[in-house]
Design an enzyme around this catalytic site. Structure first.
Site, short mmCIF file in Angstrom:
data_model
loop_
_atom_site.label_atom_id
_atom_site.label_comp_id
_atom_site.label_asym_id
_atom_site.label_seq_id
_atom_site.Cartn_x
_atom_site.Cartn_y
_atom_site.Cartn_z
CE1 TYR A 74 -3.97 2.09 0.49
CE2 TYR A 74 -2.87 2.98 2.43
CZ TYR A 74 -3.90 3.02 1.51
OH TYR A 74 -4.86 4.00 1.61
CE LYS A 78 -3.99 4.85 -1.75
NZ LYS A 78 -4.99 5.35 -2.73
#
Length: 310
Positions: free
Chosen positions: A155, A159
Site C-alpha cells: 500500500y 500510494k
C-alpha cells in the site's frame, strides 16, 4: 464556479470515500460515472445520487486493466457526451509484514491502486487532450504513502507511486490545461475499522454521532464527507491554478504536503569513500535524518479501546 454541465468519473465509488466524492460532485452539478466491482453496491450508489436530483450511471468492473479504463471513459462519453473530471479512488488492502507478504498480496494492491490509477489517468488524459477544453484529475493518496506504515509495504509503495506520478503528469499535461493533484484523506472508512486506535471514533461515525474535537482537530480525522469538499474544489474552475500538489484533508484539518527536498548537503574532495563516511557521516547528517511513520498523540482515557476479555 459550480460543476453544472461537467461530467466526472469516480473509481471505487460504490461506498466509503469514493461514494462521498461522487455524491458531492453530483451535488455541485456534475453528472457522475460510478464504478464498483459489486453490481448491487454500484446500483445503490447511483440511486442515492438520482434520488437527490443528480445524474449518475454505473460501470461495474475491476480497476486495473486498460479495458476498464477505456470502458469508464466510453460510459461518460456515451451517456453524457463529454468528460471533465477523473477521481481515481479505487483500492484494496492486503496488510501484513514484509516477511509474510505473498506475491499475490503485493501484486493485487499494486494492480488496483498504482496500475489502476495509471490506466484510468492515461485514458482520461488522452481524451482531455483531444477534447481540447482542459480537465481535472484528482488521484487519491494516503498518509502511508507519505510517511510509511508498519505492515503496508504494498500500500505504501502504491500510494507513494501515485503521488510521484501526479507530479509528473502535472508537468506533462500543463499545456493542455489539465490539472493533476493528489488528495491525502484521513477518514473513518472500512479501511480504518480494524485499527484499534480509531475504534471509538469509528463507532461514533457509524452511529451518526459527531466526532469529538480530539479526533477532528488533533488527529484531523473525520468522515468521508469531510474530504469530499476538497475533491469538488479541485474539480472546479476555481482550482485552475492548483496542480502538482498533495493536499491532505480530514475532520477540521486541511494540509498542504511538501515535496521531498534536500535537507542537508556536504562536499568532499575526491568523493565519499567508506573510511570518510564511517568517520564523518554521523557528524554531518546524524541530526538531520528523517523520521518514518506517523507519530500519533496519546489517546485520552475516554477513547482508549476496552481491554480484551480474558
Amino acid at each position: 464556479m459550480s460543476l453544472v454541465g461537467k461530467v466526472a468519473i469516480v473509481t471505487g465509488s460504490g461506498r466509503g470515500l469514493g461514494l462521498a466524492y461522487a455524491q458531492e460532485l453530483a451535488r455541485q452539478g456534475a453528472s457522475v460515472v460510478i464504478n464498483d466491482v459489486d453490481e448491487a453496491v454500484a446500483a445503490e450508489a447511483v440511486a442515492s445520487i438520482r434520488s437527490a436530483g443528480g445524474n449518475a450511471t454505473a460501470v461495474v468492473a475491476p480497476v486495473g486493466p486498460t479495458a476498464t479504463a477505456d470502458q469508464l471513459v466510453a460510459a461518460a462519453l456515451d451517456t453524457y457526451g463529454r468528460l471533465d473530471i477523473l477521481v481515481t479512488n479505487a483500492g484494496v488492502l492486503r496488510d501484513t509484514v514484509l516477511w509474510k507478504m505473498s506475491d499475490d498480496d503485493f501484486d493485487t494492491v499494486i494492480n488496483v491502486h498504482l496500475r489502476g490509477t495509471f490506466t484510468c489517468v492515461r485514458a482520461a488524459a488522452t481524451h482531455f487532450r483531444t477534447q481540447g477544453q482542459g480537465g481535472r484529475i484528482i488521484c487519491i493518496g494516503s498518509p502511508t504513502g507519505q510517511r510509511g506504515n508498519f505492515g503496508q509495504t504494498n500500500y505504501a509503495a502504491a500510494k507513494a507511486g501515485i503521488v510521484g506520478m501526479v507530479r509528473t503528469w502535472a508537468l506533462e499535461l500543463a499545456r493542455a490545461e489539465v490539472t493533476v493533484n493528489a488528495v491525502i484523506p484521513v477518514a473513518a472508512t472500512a479501511m480504518t475499522d480494524t485499527v484499534p486506535f480509531f475504534a471509538a471514533f469509528n463507532e461514533a461515525a457509524a452511529k451518526g454521532e459527531e466526532m469529538p474535537p480530539f479526533a477532528r482537530r488533533v488527529l484531523g480525522y473525520g468522515t468521508p464527507k469531510d474530504v469530499a469538499g476538497l475533491v469538488s474544489f479541485l474539480a472546479s474552475d476555481a482550482a485552475a491554478k492548483v496542480t502538482g500538489q498533495a493536499i491532505g484533508a480530514g475532520g477540521d484539518r486541511l494540509q498542504l504536503w511538501s515535496h521531498p527536498e534536500v535537507v542537508a548537503t556536504a562536499f568532499q574532495n575526491g568523493g565519499w569513500d567508506y573510511d570518510v563516511l564511517t568517520e564523518d557521516f554521523g557528524s554531518l547528517f546524524g541530526n538531520q535524518q528523517q523520521s518514518v511513520g506517523e507519530k500519533m498523540p496519546d489517546l485520552p482515557a475516554e477513547f482508549q479501546p476496552a481491554p480484551a476479555a480474558q
